[in-house]
Each structure stands twice: as structure tokens, then as C-alpha cells.
Design a protein around this motif. Structure first.
Motif, PDB file in Angstrom:
ATOM      1  N   PRO A 279       8.672  61.764  34.644  1.00  0.00           N
ATOM      2  CA  PRO A 279       8.401  63.119  34.018  1.00  0.00           C
ATOM      3  C   PRO A 279       9.134  63.441  32.909  1.00  0.00           C
ATOM      4  CG  PRO A 279       8.438  63.236  36.216  1.00  0.00           C
ATOM      5  CD  PRO A 279       9.277  62.157  35.980  1.00  0.00           C
ATOM      6  N   SER A 281       9.031  62.103  30.311  1.00  0.00           N
ATOM      7  CA  SER A 281       7.960  61.607  29.055  1.00  0.00           C
ATOM      8  C   SER A 281       7.580  60.274  29.022  1.00  0.00           C
ATOM      9  CB  SER A 281       8.514  62.138  27.838  1.00  0.00           C
ATOM     10  OG  SER A 281       7.410  61.980  26.741  1.00  0.00           O
ATOM     11  N   ASN A 285       4.393  55.127  36.523  1.00  0.00           N
ATOM     12  CA  ASN A 285       4.616  55.511  37.857  1.00  0.00           C
ATOM     13  C   ASN A 285       4.331  54.475  39.010  1.00  0.00           C
ATOM     14  OD1 ASN A 285       1.372  55.791  37.017  1.00  0.00           O
ATOM     15  ND2 ASN A 285       1.401  55.641  39.291  1.00  0.00           N
ATOM     16  N   TRP A 297       3.269  67.897  42.954  1.00  0.00           N
ATOM     17  CA  TRP A 297       2.821  67.984  41.606  1.00  0.00           C
ATOM     18  C   TRP A 297       3.395  69.205  40.561  1.00  0.00           C
ATOM     19  CZ3 TRP A 297      -2.993  67.584  43.139  1.00  0.00           C
ATOM     20  CH2 TRP A 297      -3.474  66.289  43.427  1.00  0.00           C
ATOM     21  N   THR A 300       6.600  67.998  39.373  1.00  0.00           N
ATOM     22  CA  THR A 300       6.482  67.280  38.412  1.00  0.00           C
ATOM     23  C   THR A 300       6.071  68.118  37.150  1.00  0.00           C
ATOM     24  OG1 THR A 300       5.730  65.580  39.918  1.00  0.00           O
ATOM     25  CG2 THR A 300       5.452  65.260  37.689  1.00  0.00           C
ATOM     26  N   ASP A 301       5.392  69.077  37.293  1.00  0.00           N
ATOM     27  CA  ASP A 301       4.690  69.911  36.330  1.00  0.00           C
ATOM     28  C   ASP A 301       6.162  70.418  35.432  1.00  0.00           C
ATOM     29  OD1 ASP A 301       2.199  69.450  36.593  1.00  0.00           O
ATOM     30  OD2 ASP A 301       1.997  71.364  37.855  1.00  0.00           O
ATOM     31  N   MET A 304       7.898  67.673  33.660  1.00  0.00           N
ATOM     32  CA  MET A 304       7.121  67.191  32.542  1.00  0.00           C
ATOM     33  C   MET A 304       7.299  68.310  31.343  1.00  0.00           C
ATOM     34  SD  MET A 304       3.821  65.262  33.588  1.00  0.00           S
ATOM     35  CE  MET A 304       3.099  66.712  34.631  1.00  0.00           C
ATOM     36  N   SER A 389       1.015  67.393  31.259  1.00  0.00           N
ATOM     37  CA  SER A 389       1.424  66.070  30.965  1.00  0.00           C
ATOM     38  C   SER A 389       1.156  65.785  29.672  1.00  0.00           C
ATOM     39  CB  SER A 389       0.642  65.248  31.973  1.00  0.00           C
ATOM     40  OG  SER A 389       0.719  63.672  31.617  1.00  0.00           O
ATOM     41  N   ALA A 394       3.880  63.089  28.634  1.00  0.00           N
ATOM     42  CA  ALA A 394       4.660  62.343  29.656  1.00  0.00           C
ATOM     43  C   ALA A 394       3.847  61.334  30.338  1.00  0.00           C
ATOM     44  CB  ALA A 394       4.717  63.443  30.922  1.00  0.00           C
ATOM     45  N   LEU A 396       1.525  61.312  32.519  1.00  0.00           N
ATOM     46  CA  LEU A 396       1.294  60.929  34.395  1.00  0.00           C
ATOM     47  C   LEU A 396      -0.080  61.691  34.366  1.00  0.00           C
ATOM     48  CD1 LEU A 396       4.798  61.697  35.459  1.00  0.00           C
ATOM     49  CD2 LEU A 396       3.720  59.386  35.202  1.00  0.00           C
TER      50      LEU A 396
END
Length: 449
Positions: A279, A281, A285, A297, A300-301, A304, A389, A394, A396
Motif C-alpha cells: 500500500p 504505492s 499483491n 480493506w 489498506t485504505d 494507501m 488506490s 497504489a 491495488l
């Protein structure tokens, strides 16, 4: 090269040159990827597909609407790798190198523009820094390519030519945080391979730290007391995010049978670390993102959105911005009138930039999420993930990118562009004049909160 000066003269602010340079590169990339020779089937790709892919490569994002290996020809893949290389180093950095090679000198306007792109602190160091930057980038990519090619050759039985091609392509993508792969499942098939995962993760971390930080660490890695505020904040926040991210993914996904649950304990640790790095950037995965829990998620948000280091290949608001924001909040909570980091005071202008970048990023993500929710049938979790993302470059995805439609793809393209050049850079590029006040208004206290 004679035409360079008139081109630069059209713009009154260095940030405008940066924005124009990235726009020009995306346009060239779109034109090249629209050629029939760029696709495996020999048919011209649609302009939206070509535009999205070119923007994703130049903005070193890695989001795709078509499978890279099956849809694009070797020519198309080389174009994508070239665009990622240009985007990673920066349009102004590449232009500076070309001017140096041809003329052996560097004009004042170009020096100012390059300074805006490379985030150098002194114009006098631009020429030397840019040459060092290019050499450093190429050396890192060659080393990464050699390790990956050797692994593909020995461990997976690829031919020498194919192993070299795979190693070179993914080395460029890893160091420049681009995230394109030549497999439809990204790197899921290599989830238990430390040679592949750790090599790519290391390249992504080094490229995402930011070149000023890397060069300073190379000079003073034994003497942390000599580190600048930029290096201290970048290293500290990067380590914290990597450790916290790894632990959170381990705890959250440990028993998920569709992600970490099916792996051995050592492989779980490797996969969790890799998932925490990407994440920043990088965009690769080794776990199926679509099968992760919504709580993962959300984490990860956040990662990112923060992104990597300043003047590096990573996107987001930058770890330096996030770190300085934490110091600003801590100083306000303690009632201090000045923000101090170590033995240095943070200028008020820098504090305003930190708050501006963060707020602009949040507003852009919120607005784009609303628009994409109105245009598509997908839920908030997936749409927010996709928007962050794109903004954080990122790369993803939960697997909904291809189904967003042309309007959604154009929106993500704009987000990738803004995320790459930076909200504050874009804002300053649009502001042609700076207005200086020659008077001060009376101060009035306003109730806050």
C-alpha cells in the motif's frame, strides 16, 4: 532541444511545467498504446483503455482494465514499462538529463522546474542530484532485475531470455512503484517465495523512501543525530507503518481460509509483511485482495492514503506529511505555540502545507467516492478502496476496476494524475499569481469545535 525553452516559457510557475510534462507523457503513451501493434490481437485498443493504461503507467499506479500479459503485445508491454520509468523518475528529471547530455548546461528556468519535481532544497544541487538520482535508480533496477531473473531461471525453469524479460519488467515496476505484472493474479503464485517477495518489497521500499532520504542515509546511516527532520520523520513513520501494518494483517487475516489461513506460519508472516509494504504505492499483491475482510480493506485504505516518502516514486499524501501532522496535533494538544521535531522548529508555512495537502486529499477522496458510488452498483467498501488506490497511486484493487465503465475509468484517470503530481502542486500550477497583502486585518477569536 531548441524548442524546449519556448515550451517552458509558456508556463509561469514551475509546478505548471511538472503538470504539463506528465500530461504530455500520458498523451504520448495513449497514442502509442492505441496503435494496433501495441495489442496482442493486432487491433487498436479503445482510447479509454489506452488512456487509462498510459495514465496508470506514467502515474506509477498499476491499476488495469485489461490483463497486461494477454491484451498487450511485447511492444505494448515495453511502452508501459517505459512510461513507468519516466513517471517514476519524473518528467522534469528526465528532461534535465536530456538537456545536460545535449547541451552540457542547465538553464535557470529548467533548474527551478526540476527543483519543483525532485523536491531538492537547493537549486545549486539540482544538476549533481539529478545525475546521481538516475544512476542510483538504474543500479537498483539492474540489481533487482538480476535477482528476479536468476530466480525465474533457476527456480521456475524459464528460458534465459524470458527470465531476463520478466526480471527487467518487474524490476522497473517494483522500484518505480508501478505495480504492473505479467500474470493475471499479480504475484499470488509467489506468495511463499521469499526470493521474489522480499526482492520486490525491498525495491519498493527503497524507491518509495524518497531520493533525498536515501542519499542522506547513505552518507550518515551510522550517525542518526546528523539526520535532517525529513529523514527522521520519513524513517520513523515508515518503520511504524510497516510494523503496525504487518501485525494488523497477521491478526485480521490469520484465520481467513481465502488469504492467510491456508499458509504455513512462516509464509503467513512473509505474506503479511508484503501486504503491508504494497500500500505504500507499489501495487503488487500476493493475497487475493477481493477475499480479504473489510477491516483489512480499511487498514489498506489508510496505508494507501498515507503513501510513501517525499520525492520518491510512491504516492499518497506522503509519510512526511502524515508524520508532521501528528507533531502538529501533539503540539496543539499540549498547548504549545511552536511545533518542534527533535531540535528543529517546523515553519508555519510548512504546517499550512501539511494541513492543506491532507484536507485536499480527504475532500478529493470523499467527492470521488460519492461520484463513483452514484455511477456504479458497487458497495462503499469496494468503491472507497478503488478511489484511495487511484489517488494514492497504489494500484491495488478489489477486482472491480474493469467493471466501472468508461466514465468511472476517466474519473480514476484524473485521480491518478492528481495523486501523482500532488494536490498542492496541482493547486499551485493553477494559481498563476501570488497575491501579497500589504496590510493586516484586526484579529478575532472564533469558537472552534
Amino acid at each position: 532541444m531548441v524548442a524546449t525553452a519556448p515550451f517552458l516559457a509558456r508556463f509561469r510557475h514551475p509546478a505548471q511545467v511538472v503538470a504539463a510534462g506528465f500530461s504530455f507523457a500520458i498523451g504520448i503513451g495513449t497514442a502509442l498504446l492505441s496503435l494496433p501493434i501495441a495489442t496482442a490481437g493486432g487491433e487498436s485498443a479503445g482510447w479509454v483503455t489506452a488512456l487509462f493504461t498510459a495514465a496508470s503507467a506514467v502515474c506509477v499506479t498499476g491499476l488495469v482494465v485489461v490483463d497486461t500479459d494477454t491484451h498487450w503485445s511485447v511492444f505494448g508491454e515495453v511502452v508501459i514499462a517505459g512510461l513507468a520509468q519516466v513517471g517514476g523518475l519524473g518528467i522534469m528529471t528526465m528532461a534535465t538529463v536530456f538537456m545536460l547530455l545535449v547541451s552540457g548546461r542547465l538553464g535557470l528556468r529548467a533548474r527551478i522546474a526540476t527543483q519543483a519535481e525532485t523536491k531538492t532544497l537547493s537549486m545549486g544541487d539540482v544538476r549533481r542530484l539529478v545525475l546521481k538520482l538516475v544512476v542510483f535508480s538504474l543500479v537498483c533496477e539492474v540489481i533487482t532485475a538480476a535477482v528476479l531473473a536468476g530466480r525465474f531461471l533457476i527456480g521456475y525453469g524459464e528460458s534465459f531470455g524470458r527470465a531476463l524479460y520478466l526480471g527487467g519488467f518487474h524490476a522497473v515496476m517494483a522500484f518505480n512503484s508501478a505495480g504492473f505484472t505479467l500474470w493475471p493474479d499479480s504475484l499470488i503464485r509467489f506468495v511463499a517465495d521469499p526470493w521474489i517477495c522480499l526482492t520486490i518489497a525491498t525495491a519498493a521500499i527503497v524507491g518509495g523512501l524518497g531520493f533525498p532520504v536515501v542519499f542522506e542515509l547513505a552518507r550518515h546511516w551510522r550517525h542518526p543525530r546528523k539526520w535532517s527532520v525529513l529523514t527522521r520523520v520519513t524513517v520513523m513513520v515508515t518503520v511504524i507503518l510497516l510494523v503496525v501494518g504487518t501485525l494488523v494483517f497477521l491478526v485480521t487475516e490469520w484465520q481467513n481460509p481465502k488469504t492467510l489461513g491456508a499458509l504455513d506460519d512462516s509464509d503467513k508472516l512473509l505474506a503479511a509483511f508484503f501486504t503491508a509494504v504494497m500500500p505504500r504505492s507499489a501495487g503488487f499483491n500476493t493475497l487475493d485482495i477481493s477475499q480479504m475482510y473489510p477491516s483489512s480493506w480499511l487498514v489498506t485504505d489508510l496505508l494507501m492514503f498515507i503513501g510513501g516518502g517525499s520525492a520518491g516514486t510512491a504516492g499518497g499524501i506522503k509519510v512526511t506529511t502524515f508524520g508532521m501532522l501528528a507533531f502538529i496535533i501533539w503540539a496543539e494538544l499540549r498547548g504549545e505555540s511552536r511545533v518542534n521535531i527533535g531540535h528543529r522548529r517546523l515553519p508555519e508555512a510548512t504546517q499550512r502545507q501539511v494541513i492543506t495537502i491532507t484536507v485536499m486529499g480527504l475532500m478529493l477522496v470523499a467527492f470521488s467516492t460519492y461520484v463513483l458510488l452514484a455511477m456504479t452498483p458497487h458497495g462503499l467498501d469496494q468503491v472507497l478502496f478503488e478511489v484511495v488506490s487511484a489517488f494514492g497511486t497504489a494500484g491495488l484493487s478489489t477486482g472491480i476496476t474493469a467493471s466501472l465503465g468508461p466514465a468511472g475509468h476517466v474519473l480514476l484517470t484524473v485521480l491518478m494524475f492528481i495523486g501523482r503530481i500532488g494536490p498542492l502542486t496541482l493547486g499551485s500550477a493553477l494559481a498563476l499569481n501570488r497575491r501579497a497583502r500589504h496590510y493586516e486585518l484586526p484579529e478575532e477569536r472564533v469558537i472552534v469545535g
